[in-house]
Write an enzyme that holds these catalytic residues in place. Structure first.
Site, PDB file in Angstrom:
ATOM      1  N   GLY A  29       0.807  -1.173   0.007  1.00 35.76           N
ATOM      2  CA  GLY A  29      -0.017   0.405  -0.695  1.00 35.76           C
ATOM      3  C   GLY A  29       0.724   0.848   0.164  1.00 35.76           C
ATOM      4  O   GLY A  29       1.798   1.036   0.489  1.00 35.76           O
ATOM      5  N   SER A  89       1.804   7.670   3.992  1.00 30.53           N
ATOM      6  CA  SER A  89       2.552   6.290   4.175  1.00 30.53           C
ATOM      7  C   SER A  89       2.635   4.608   3.138  1.00 30.53           C
ATOM      8  O   SER A  89       2.460   5.399   1.583  1.00 30.53           O
ATOM      9  CB  SER A  89       1.207   5.938   5.575  1.00 30.53           C
ATOM     10  OG  SER A  89       0.479   4.711   4.958  1.00 30.53           O
ATOM     11  N   SER A  90       3.829   3.818   3.686  1.00 31.44           N
ATOM     12  CA  SER A  90       3.769   3.283   2.239  1.00 31.44           C
ATOM     13  C   SER A  90       3.787   1.590   3.742  1.00 31.44           C
ATOM     14  O   SER A  90       3.963   1.430   4.899  1.00 31.44           O
ATOM     15  CB  SER A  90       4.794   3.210   1.934  1.00 31.44           C
ATOM     16  OG  SER A  90       5.173   4.061   1.693  1.00 31.44           O
ATOM     17  N   VAL A  91       3.348   1.072   3.380  1.00 32.45           N
ATOM     18  CA  VAL A  91       3.222  -0.029   3.979  1.00 32.45           C
ATOM     19  C   VAL A  91       3.361  -0.856   3.052  1.00 32.45           C
ATOM     20  O   VAL A  91       3.170  -1.971   2.115  1.00 32.45           O
ATOM     21  CB  VAL A  91       0.734  -0.599   3.833  1.00 32.45           C
ATOM     22  CG1 VAL A  91       0.836  -1.648   4.842  1.00 32.45           C
ATOM     23  CG2 VAL A  91       1.060   0.489   4.603  1.00 32.45           C
ATOM     24  N   ASP A 145     -12.439   8.115   7.852  1.00 32.20           N
ATOM     25  CA  ASP A 145     -12.205   8.311   6.614  1.00 32.20           C
ATOM     26  C   ASP A 145     -12.852   6.213   6.191  1.00 32.20           C
ATOM     27  O   ASP A 145     -11.588   5.686   5.593  1.00 32.20           O
ATOM     28  CB  ASP A 145     -10.688   8.160   6.220  1.00 32.20           C
ATOM     29  CG  ASP A 145     -10.243   8.186   5.071  1.00 32.20           C
ATOM     30  OD1 ASP A 145     -10.652   8.726   3.993  1.00 32.20           O
ATOM     31  OD2 ASP A 145      -8.806   7.580   4.573  1.00 32.20           O
TER      32      ASP A 145
HETATM   33  P1  ADP Z   1      -2.957   4.386   4.548  1.00 40.37           P
HETATM   34  O1  ADP Z   1      -2.989   5.853   5.895  1.00 40.37           O
HETATM   35  O2  ADP Z   1      -2.316   5.530   3.645  1.00 40.37           O
HETATM   36  O3  ADP Z   1      -4.222   4.758   3.678  1.00 40.37           O
HETATM   37  P2  ADP Z   1      -3.567   2.276   5.184  1.00 40.37           P
HETATM   38  O4  ADP Z   1      -3.275   1.968   7.230  1.00 40.37           O
HETATM   39  O5  ADP Z   1      -5.090   3.141   5.235  1.00 40.37           O
HETATM   40  O6  ADP Z   1      -2.314   3.875   5.098  1.00 40.37           O
HETATM   41  O7  ADP Z   1      -3.021   1.360   4.887  1.00 40.37           O
HETATM   42  C1  ADP Z   1      -2.991   1.294   3.299  1.00 40.37           C
HETATM   43  C2  ADP Z   1      -3.359   0.044   2.718  1.00 40.37           C
HETATM   44  O8  ADP Z   1      -2.183  -1.394   2.852  1.00 40.37           O
HETATM   45  C3  ADP Z   1      -4.760  -0.878   2.889  1.00 40.37           C
HETATM   46  O9  ADP Z   1      -5.718  -0.167   2.139  1.00 40.37           O
HETATM   47  C4  ADP Z   1      -4.374  -2.083   2.840  1.00 40.37           C
HETATM   48  O10 ADP Z   1      -4.619  -2.303   1.671  1.00 40.37           O
HETATM   49  C5  ADP Z   1      -2.571  -2.057   3.265  1.00 40.37           C
HETATM   50  N1  ADP Z   1      -3.047  -2.626   5.195  1.00 40.37           N
HETATM   51  C6  ADP Z   1      -2.822  -1.952   5.937  1.00 40.37           C
HETATM   52  N2  ADP Z   1      -2.921  -2.456   6.910  1.00 40.37           N
HETATM   53  C7  ADP Z   1      -2.955  -3.863   6.610  1.00 40.37           C
HETATM   54  C8  ADP Z   1      -2.684  -4.771   7.526  1.00 40.37           C
HETATM   55  N3  ADP Z   1      -3.195  -5.356   8.396  1.00 40.37           N
HETATM   56  N4  ADP Z   1      -3.029  -6.173   6.837  1.00 40.37           N
HETATM   57  C9  ADP Z   1      -2.796  -5.925   5.102  1.00 40.37           C
HETATM   58  N5  ADP Z   1      -3.118  -4.846   4.243  1.00 40.37           N
HETATM   59  C10 ADP Z   1      -2.747  -3.881   4.929  1.00 40.37           C
HETATM   60 MG    MG Z   2      -5.976   4.062   4.178  1.00 38.23          MG
END
Ligand code: ADP
Ligand code: MG
Ligand code: ZN
Length: 580
Positions: free
Chosen positions: A55, A60-62, A167
Site C-alpha cells: 500500500g 504512509s507506505s505499507v 475515512d
Molecule cells: P494509508 O494511511 O496510507 O491509507 P492504511 O493504513 O490505510 O494507510 O493502509 C494502506 C493499505 O495497506 C490498505 O488499504 C491495505 O490494503 C494495506 N494494509 C494496511 N494494513 C494492513 C494489514 N494489517 N494487513 C494487510 N494489509 C494492510
Molecule cells: Mg487508508
C-alpha cells in the site's frame, strides 16, 4: 543452519532484499524503498524480511513483512511506515486508536512499533484481503449484507470509545473473502468526539483543517510541518521489540504502557502546532484499477450546468449563500479555498459593509464573495465518502459522519458501482448527493445544521431500490426502455444541457435534469418486486431478491441530517440483520 532464519542479528539488509526477491519480482522502486526503510530503521531487518510493498500513499507506505516467531513458526505482518513529517501527536493518536480499540470487533490491532528519529513503523498482523474494486462484480447480496454488518460492528466499537474514524471506505475496511474476516484499518485521520475516551484524540480534536485552494485531495489534515524538535528529541528508538528479538518480550499491553508514557510527553507540546496540510493518498489498490464512478465531475457538470461555465461558476450556481448582504470578515480578494459559496447562516460579525454582492442568482462568484473568510471546519476524508455536514463545513461533526460513509459503501455495493461518487470539489460532491437524495431534502437538512444551501434546480429524491437495480442492469431505464440506465446514466448526462432540461421542466425548474431513474412510490415494509433481470434468468447471487430492509437501512445511513442519521448500534439492530 536454516538459511531463511529471519530474526537473527546477522541478517544484512542487502541479503534480506535478495532473498525476498527470490519469491517475488519487485520493481526497482519498491526494492529501493525497502532498502531505504531498512537503512532508516536497521532494527527492522533483524526481525523482519520485507517481502513487498502492499500500500502506498503520500503519508504512509505499507509493506508485507515476515518474521520467525519464537516457536519457529513464521508470521506475516503489515508494516506501516509513516512519512517522517507526520506530526508526532497524529502518529501517537493513530497508535493509541489501534492499541486501545484494536484487535477485536473487526478493528485491526497493533503488534509492535518501531521508531528511530522521525521514522515510525507500526507493525500489525497481516490480513490477506481482496480489493473491493476487484470483487465488486462478483459479490453476492449475502456477502454484501455480511460486509456491512461487520463494518457496522467495527463502527459501533470505535464510536463507543468516542473515536470518529473520518475515512471510512472499502480501502480501509479489509475483507478476506475466503476466511470471512474483516478489519478496519487506518486511524490516520481519526478524531475524538466531545467525550472521547482517548487522551490523544482530545488533543487532535476540533482542530479544523484550513481550506485549500483547488482541493482535489483525497485526504486532509494529516501532515503538519516538521514536528517540534523538543517533542521528538527525547524519544528513544524502537518502542517495542518483536518476539524473537533478543530484547524483552512485548505484548499489546506493553505497547500501550510504552505508548502512554511516550505520548504523554508529546501531548504537552503538541498543542502549539495547529497547521495542517493536505494529504494525497493513493492506495495501491485504488490506483491499480480506475473504475468509472457513477458520478464524475464531467457527467455531473454537463448534466446540471451549462457546459460553457467554469467549474468555479458551476459550484456557485449549485450551492450559494442565501443572504447576499452578509459580508462578515472580509479580507483582500483571494480565491483561496475556492468560491466562498457555502456559509454559516449567521454572520460572524456585523459591521458596516460598503460593498454589496453582485453575484446572487448569477452563474459567477463576485469578488466580494471571493473575499469572504471561509468557515473553518474539519473536512478530512475521501471526497466521495464525505457526509453533507462535512462538505458544507459544519463545525460540529460527530460519529454520524462515519455512518454516512458506511451508507456510501452500502450504496456502492448494492448498485455494484465503485466508487459511486467521485468529486474533487466539495460542492460538486454535494451536488452529486443532491442528485440521489434530492435537492429540497438537502437544503432542508443543511438548514438544520446551520448551513444555507441553494440549488439552482430542483432535483427529485430517487428511489434507492430502483436506482441500485437499474445500475446493476436488473431494471430497464425509465427514460429508455431498451438501454439500461447503466449506460444511459453517463451518456445522457453528457447530452443533457440545462436548456433541454429547463424546456421540459416547469417554471424553469427541471425535473428531468438527472438521467437517473425517477422516484417510484414504494410501500415500506412490503417486499418490493425483485426487479427485472434483463437476462430473464434468476440470479444465484441473490440480486433478484434483495429485501426492502436493505434499502431501508441504506436510506437511514444516507440520512442527510446527522442528528437523525442511524447510529452503528441502532443499525446492528436493524431487521436486515435479525438472523445474525
Ligand atoms: P494509508 O494511511 O496510507 O491509507 P492504511 O493504513 O490505510 O494507510 O493502509 C494502506 C493499505 O495497506 C490498505 O488499504 C491495505 O490494503 C494495506 N494494509 C494496511 N494494513 C494492513 C494489514 N494489517 N494487513 C494487510 N494489509 C494492510
Ligand atoms: Mg487508508
Ligand atoms: Zn457575490
Amino acid at each position: 543452519m536454516d538459511s531463511s532464519v529471519l530474526c537473527t542479528e546477522t541478517l544484512r539488509v542487502d541479503g534480506c532484499i535478495k532473498s525476498a526477491n527470490k519469491k517475488r519480482k519487485l520493481s526497482r522502486d519498491v526494492e529501493s524503498d525497502i532498502e531505504s526503510l531498512y537503512k532508516a530503521l536497521p532494527r527492522l531487518a533483524k526481525t523482519f524480511r520485507i517481502i513487498d510493498k502492499i500500500g502506498e500513499g503520500t503519508f504512509s507506505s505499507v509493506y508485507l513483512g515476515e518474521a520467525r516467531m519464537r516457536d519457529g513458526s513464521r508470521d506475516l505482518f503489515a508494516l506501516k511506515h509513516l512519512i517522517p513529517t507526520s506530526h508526532p501527536t497524529r502518529i501517537a493518536a493513530e497508535l493509541q486508536c489501534l492499541t486501545v480499540v484494536g484487535g477485536r470487533e473487526n478493528v485491526m490491532g497493533v503488534e509492535y512499533c518501531f521508531r528511530k528519529e522521525d521514522h515510525v513503523v507500526i507493525v500489525m498482523p497481516y490480513m490477506e484481503h481482496q480489493a473491493i474494486v476487484d470483487i465488486i462484480s462478483s459479490l453476492s447480496f449475502e456477502e454484501v449484507r455480511l460486509y456491512i454488518y461487520h463494518l457496522l460492528k467495527a463502527l459501533r466499537h470505535i464510536h463507543q470509545f468516542g473515536i470518529i474514524h473520518r475515512d471510512i471506505k472499502p480501502n480501509n475496511f479489509l475483507y478476506n473473502r475466503k476466511a470471512k474476516t474483516f478489519a478496519l484499518v487506518d486511524f490516520g485521520l481519526a478524531q475524538g468526539t466531545a467525550d472521547t475516551q482517548l487522551e490523544l484524540l482530545k488533543v487532535v480534536r476540533q482542530k479544523p483543517s484550513q481550506p485549500k485552494a483547488g482541493s482535489s485531495t483525497e485526504r486532509q489534515d494529516k501532515a503538519p510541518p516538521k514536528p517540534p524538535s523538543t517533542t521528538t528529541a527525547s524519544h528513544q528508538s524502537t518502542a517495542h521489540s518483536p518476539p524473537s528479538s533478543s530484547s524483552s518480550p512485548t505484548t499489546s499491553s506493553a505497547v500501550r504502557k510504552a505508548l502512554i508514557k511516550k505520548t504523554r510527553s508529546i501531548t504537552t507540546t503538541a498543542g502549539a502546532s495547529t497547521s495542517r496540510s493536505a494529504r494525497h493518498t493513493k492506495d495501491l489498490m485504488g490506483i491499480r484499477k480506475a473504475p468509472r464512478p457513477v458520478f464524475s465531475e464531467r457527467n455531473l457538470n454537463s448534466c446540471t450546468l451549462a457546459p460553457s461555465i467554469t467549474k468555479q461558476a458551476n459550484t456557485s450556481e449549485l450551492v450559494k449563500r442565501v443572504k447576499p448582504g452578509d459580508l462578515s470578515n472580509r479580507r483582500s480578494t483571494s480565491a483561496r479555498g475556492g468560491p466562498a459559496t457555502v456559509r454559516p447562516q449567521k454572520p460572524q460579525r456585523t459591521v458596516h459593509q460598503p460593498l454589496t454582492c453582485t453575484c446572487f442568482h448569477t452563474d459567477r462568484v463576485c469578488n466580494v464573495c471571493l473575499a469572504r473568510k471561509q468557515q473553518v471546519a474539519p473536512r478530512a476524508g475521501t471526497p466521495g465518502f464525505r457526509a453533507p455536514e462535512v462538505l458544507t463545513k459544519c463545525p460540529h461533526q460527530g460519529t454520524a459522519i462515519d455512518m454516512w460513509s458506511a451508507g456510501v459503501v452500502l450504496l456502492s455495493l448494492l448498485s455494484g458501482r465503485y466508487p459511486f461518487f467521485k468529486a474533487s470539489d466539495d460542492l460538486i460532491a454535494l451536488a452529486q448527493i443532491m442528485t440521489i437524495r434530492g435537492s429540497r431534502e438537502t437544503v432542508r437538512a443543511a438548514k438544520s445544521f446551520g448551513k444555507a444551501v441553494l440549488c439552482s434546480r430542483q432535483l427529485p429524491r430517487l428511489d434507492l431500490r430502483e436506482l441500485c437495480e437499474t445500475l446493476r442492469g436488473r431494471r430497464p431505464s425509465p427514460d429508455d426502455e431498451v438501454t439500461p440506465v447503466r449506460q444511459s446514466l453517463d451518456a445522457k448526462a453528457r447530452e443533457e444541457t440545462p436548456r433541454h432540461a429547463q424546456e421540459r421542466g416547469k417554471d424553469g425548474v427541471s425535473e428531468t435534469v438527472s438521467p437517473l431513474p425517477k422516484r417510484q412510490d414504494q410501500t415500506p415494509g412490503k417486499k418490493a418486486s425483485s426487479g427485472v433481470d434483463s437476462t430473464g434468468l434468476g440470479d444465484e447471487r441473490g440480486w433478484d431478491g434483495v429485501p426492502d430492509e436493505a434499502y431501508d437501512l441504506l436510506d437511514q445511513l444516507l440520512d442527510l441530517n446527522p442528528t437523525s442519521r442511524i447510529t452503528a448500534a441502532q443499525a446492528l439492530q436493524h431487521p436486515l440483520f435479525k438472523d445474525l
